[in-house]
Enzyme design. Structure first.
Site, PDB file in Angstrom:
ATOM      1  N   ASP A   1      45.942  40.229  34.298  1.00 35.02           N
ATOM      2  CA  ASP A   1      44.981  39.387  35.031  1.00 35.02           C
ATOM      3  C   ASP A   1      44.235  40.199  36.086  1.00 35.02           C
ATOM      4  O   ASP A   1      44.160  39.816  37.257  1.00 35.02           O
ATOM      5  CB  ASP A   1      45.708  38.206  35.679  1.00 35.02           C
ATOM      6  CG  ASP A   1      44.740  37.071  36.056  1.00 35.02           C
ATOM      7  OD1 ASP A   1      43.617  37.050  35.516  1.00 35.02           O
ATOM      8  OD2 ASP A   1      45.114  36.213  36.874  1.00 35.02           O
TER       9      ASP A   1
ATOM     10  N   VAL B   1      47.167  30.550  48.984  1.00 34.77           N
ATOM     11  CA  VAL B   1      47.648  31.585  49.896  1.00 34.77           C
ATOM     12  C   VAL B   1      47.218  31.219  51.318  1.00 34.77           C
ATOM     13  O   VAL B   1      46.048  30.894  51.567  1.00 34.77           O
ATOM     14  CB  VAL B   1      47.097  32.974  49.521  1.00 34.77           C
ATOM     15  CG1 VAL B   1      47.670  34.036  50.442  1.00 34.77           C
ATOM     16  CG2 VAL B   1      47.432  33.310  48.077  1.00 34.77           C
TER      17      VAL B   1
ATOM     18  N   GLY C   1      43.141  31.991  50.455  1.00 31.49           N
ATOM     19  CA  GLY C   1      42.932  32.266  49.037  1.00 31.49           C
ATOM     20  C   GLY C   1      43.479  31.136  48.193  1.00 31.49           C
ATOM     21  O   GLY C   1      44.359  30.385  48.608  1.00 31.49           O
ATOM     22  N   ARG C   2      42.958  31.025  46.984  1.00 29.90           N
ATOM     23  CA  ARG C   2      43.385  29.951  46.098  1.00 29.90           C
ATOM     24  C   ARG C   2      43.255  30.409  44.648  1.00 29.90           C
ATOM     25  O   ARG C   2      42.318  31.122  44.288  1.00 29.90           O
ATOM     26  CB  ARG C   2      42.539  28.711  46.342  1.00 29.90           C
ATOM     27  CG  ARG C   2      42.850  27.516  45.452  1.00 29.90           C
ATOM     28  CD  ARG C   2      41.894  26.368  45.759  1.00 29.90           C
ATOM     29  NE  ARG C   2      42.155  25.796  47.071  1.00 29.90           N
ATOM     30  CZ  ARG C   2      42.922  24.735  47.265  1.00 29.90           C
ATOM     31  NH1 ARG C   2      43.512  24.141  46.237  1.00 29.90           N
ATOM     32  NH2 ARG C   2      43.120  24.269  48.480  1.00 29.90           N
ATOM     33  N   GLY C   3      44.222  30.041  43.806  1.00 35.15           N
ATOM     34  CA  GLY C   3      44.184  30.363  42.392  1.00 35.15           C
ATOM     35  C   GLY C   3      44.858  29.268  41.590  1.00 35.15           C
ATOM     36  O   GLY C   3      45.317  28.250  42.132  1.00 35.15           O
TER      37      GLY C   3
END
Length: 813
Positions: free
Chosen positions: A642, A532, A525-527
């Site tokens: 969010d 992650v 995962g990426r934000g």
């Protein structure tokens, strides 16, 4: 050597400049004077002699600054003391002072001249501290024309309301830890956001309202939610009235006497009246059966109440008392929990709240099987309810256990097979205790204090150094501060984030997590805040390891998000919240360790079309439940800020778990300052109009984001993608998704009578079983459009969303 010299000089200099002490017992203290713990005569006494204020001994070398009834013996602080400034941080029994500075600030300092508490006030006028006959300690500006109140103890109550003292929207009563320990306990009396006066049980792990009964609506409990002034007061004649329409009169109503309304350590609120012999008696109490109070016997125990004998706490079979000096710790198991087990039957015993699974209108066998299938299930509760319906409750936490002959249900306790043959009613004698007696909890402080004797040579040297070496001392101080700053920076990695330790998370080293992720290879995962990775910890648990962007001196945002996520998740407990296992804070590295979600994020599953309508509906319901918990069931007012598919993770059974609290906002329910947001929070496409138009921010921003997510689950269309086609302004916040869905509903309703408007917007990739799930999807769509109303007041609360979705399930069943 430099550190020791400068510290000694500064300490002696501060001592030589201390305030003169007031040595007479009066009702006032003027600016520039102090009260000393070393002088027993330094006490303020109200003009009529009823109340005293000063240093109150609560243990060996431990004192608090307090207000108490003068005539009552000081050997019993819980009955005499009505207010304390520093109940959770006692000061030393020597060289501590309360000083009224000439700046208008009232400061409590301990022996090391460290400020423990202050009124946080300023004034350019002379000030005076006065103890009034009603027990109110008042700090005022003294003008020639008028007196202006800067601060008063009535505005900051501890566990007591005196006659005429108001409980307001920004104040609360907090119980003492026990009858002999006045530090803050677990029970609170406060006005909630519905303007209703409530009692709350609140610990680091669990928070729940227990009065008025939580299963009643405000209307059913005789309360009104319409008056937002939130004021409650007890007068001197024994009448209590609150703006939520709750009122009562004491048994001795009409007689003028000293009374106090108090939230006791057992979680009950009582009114005490003072007799002529200086003894208190109870003239009113809120809860007749003290076992109704949540958490009163701790975990893994049962509370029994007898009107003549009082309350008794007993451990469950196979459990033992965890702390014999404090029953609130509850009991701990004497066996290893396994899936291979049987059940013991406990008729008329319930464990209120904390339901992991709730199933209505089911059989005993189904309920038992649900518990057996979950290795973490500790009890299943099978209850007969109205309309001849049996309800099943699956519980992983055994708290609020209570035996009541009127309870029409049975609890089945899970024990290993070799212990299941014990008699369910035989509690071990040593594990049973009368909980009414408080435990002595004296505090011995280890702070050192300076000796009162200083020889003449040292005094001469001190004054000589001050007179001729002021500049040199200043230079030394600058050098010392520089060295100290360097030393603090060098120790930063060792100290880490000590404020996180109370939450019980494990602190991992960076090398441990690097090894667990094989050098951060498998990205899942990426934000905007970080990446992650999947990892395997040393105990073989699979974890999701979130590596925040490396922090530096100027990267305040990432550091704030790290603190926010740790602080907020550390005090929450819900089945639809991601579980945190630990963290890492080394140098510039900030990492968070979570449980691993086998099915990834909702966003990934929507792209791959792996979710049928039943799964989507359950995901929407589970997400609504956890948002309702954040908004309305926690003591703090928590906004996630969010909500989006990337932050909703799915476990092996596709149950949703909300994650990523980096942008969350945590506010005290008594001070929901909607203007305290220093920046716009959220993700474009999911943000409510309030963010863009600088409108007051409330929990309705999460409701809006939730509605967008549900629309995306139904339509398969991402608001992020559609936003690129829209104009700037309000429509840019949700692309064209919301107006497009509204237009489809409007057009279908007017042009095609009898047809489903949802069929015009639904995701065509999974349209095959639409007819079967049509009513369910229509309910979802209708709720979603209500959540994305432009006017926040038109949107439902998350608890109302849960009720709408659950009511559909009940109708379908």
């Amino acid at each position: 050597m430099i550190d020791m010299t400068v510290s000694s000089i500064l300490l002696l200099l501060l001592s030589s400049l201390s305030f003169p002490y007031s040595s007479s017992s009066s009702s006032t203290l003027d600016s520039g004077f102090s009260l000393s713990v070393d002088k027993p005569e330094d006490v303020l006494v109200s003009p009529d002699g009823t109340f005293s204020a000063g240093f109150y001994v609560i243990g060996e070398n431990a004192c608090v600054f307090a207000i108490w009834f003068t005539r009552l013996p000081q050997s019993s602080p819980n009955s005499a003391v009505v207010w304390t400034a520093n109940r959770n941080q006692p000061v030393n029994g020597k060289r501590s002072t309360l000083s009224l500075l000439r700046t208008g600030n009232l400061v409590l300092s301990d022996a090391a001249q460290r400020n423990v508490w202050s009124s946080e006030t300023t004034s350019s006028w002379p000030t005076r501290l006065t103890l009034n006959d009603n027990g109110n300690l008042v700090l005022s500006e003294i003008h020639s024309e008028e007196t202006i109140i800067l601060w008063q103890s009535f505005d900051f109550p501890t566990d007591t309301l005196l006659g005429g003292q108001q409980l307001k929207k920004h104040t609360q009563l907090v119980s003492a830890r026990s009858n002999t320990n006045i530090s803050s306990g677990f029970y609170k009396l406060f006005f909630d956001t519905d303007n209703v006066l409530r009692l709350l049980y609140d610990t680091a792990d669990i928070s729940s309202v227990y009065w008025p009964p939580p299963y009643l609506t405000s209307f059913e409990a005789g309360r009104s939610t319409y008056n937002s002034s939130r004021i409650a007061v007890l007068d001197s004649f024994g009448s209590f009235i609150s703006t939520d329409q709750f009122k009562f009169t004491t048994s001795d109503h009409g007689a003028f006497m000293q009374r106090r309304l108090k939230i006791d350590p057992d979680g009950n609120i009582r009114v005490y009246s003072l007799q002529q012999n200086n003894q208190w008696y109870v003239s009113w109490q809120a809860i007749p059966d003290s076992c109704i109070v949540h958490g009163i016997c701790g975990v893994n125990s049962i509370c029994k109440y007898n009107p003549r004998k009082g309350r008794t706490c007993s451990c469950l079979p196979g459990y033992r008392v965890k702390n014999h000096s404090d029953w609130s710790y509850g009991c701990e198991s004497k066996f290893q929990h396994t899936c291979d087990s049987n059940f013991l039957k406990f008729p008329h015993v319930e464990f209120y709240g904390n339901d992991y699974v709730y199933v209505k209108n089911t059989s005993y066998k189904n309920c038992r099987d649900l518990c057996l299938q979950d290795c973490e299930c500790k009890v299943f509760q099978f209850t007969f309810e109205e309309n001849s319906v049996f309800t099943c409750y699956i519980k992983r936490i055994l708290i609020n256990g209570r035996h009541s002959p009127t309870f029409l249900g049975t609890s089945y306790i899970r024990l290993p097979q070799n212990k299941s043959n014990s008699n369910s009613n035989s509690f071990f004698e040593e594990e049973e205790s009368d909980h009414d007696n408080g435990q002595v909890c004296f505090v011995k402080l280890e702070r050192a204090y300076a000796s009162g004797h200083v020889n003449s040579f040292v005094k001469f040297f001190l004054w000589f150094s001050i007179a001729v070496g002021a500049l040199e001392v200043l230079c030394i101080c600058l050098i010392w501060c520089s060295l100290d700053r360097t030393k603090q920076n060098s120790k930063a990695n060792q100290q880490g984030y000590n404020f996180l330790s109370p939450f019980g998370f494990r602190k991992f080293t960076y090398s441990e997590l690097k090894t667990a992720t094989k050098g951060f290879k498998e990205e899942i995962g990426r934000g905007a805040g970080g990446i992650v990775y999947k990892g395997v910890l040393s105990d073989r648990r699979v974890a999701a390891i979130k590596k925040l962007n490396d922090t530096n001196v100027g990267a305040k945002q990432e550091e704030a998000e790290f603190r926010a996520e740790m602080t907020i998740i550390g005090r929450l407990n819900h089945m639809n919240l991601i579980e945190m296992w630990g963290y890492c804070a080394e140098g510039k590295h900030r990492l968070l360790v979570y449980e691993f979600m086998e099915n990834g994020s909702l966003a990934q599953n929507l792209k791959s079309n792996t979710l049928d309508w039943t799964k989507r509906y359950n995901i929407a319901l589970g997400t609504a439940r956890v948002l309702a918990y954040l908004h309305e069931e926690c003591l703090e007012w928590i906004l996630h800020c969010d909500i989006k598919p990337q932050n909703i993770l799915l476990d092996s059974k596709y149950q949703p778990k909300v994650a990523d609290f980096g942008l969350s906002k945590l506010l005290n329910r008594s001070d929901q300052n909607t203007q305290s947001f220093s920046m716009i929070r959220g993700t474009r496409g999911y943000m409510a109009p309030e963010w863009i138009f600088n409108l007051p921010i409330t929990s309705k921003v999460d409701v809006y984001s939730y509605g967008i997510v549900v629309l995306e689950m139904i339509t398969g269309r991402s608001p992020m993608a559609m936003a690129s086609l829209s104009e700037e302004g309000e429509e840019a916040m949700n692309g064209r998704l919301v107006p497009w869905a509204r237009e489809k509903r409007k057009k279908t309703t007017s042009d095609r009578k009898g047809s489903s408007w949802v069929a015009q917007i639904m995701d065509p990739a999974i349209a095959s079983n639409f007819e079967i799930e049509m009513r369910k999807i229509e309910t979802l769509a209708s709720v979603a459009l209500k959540c994305v109303e432009d006017d926040k007041d038109e949107r439902p609360t998350m608890s109302q969303v849960v009720e709408m979705l659950r009511s559909h399930e009940e109708e379908a069943s």
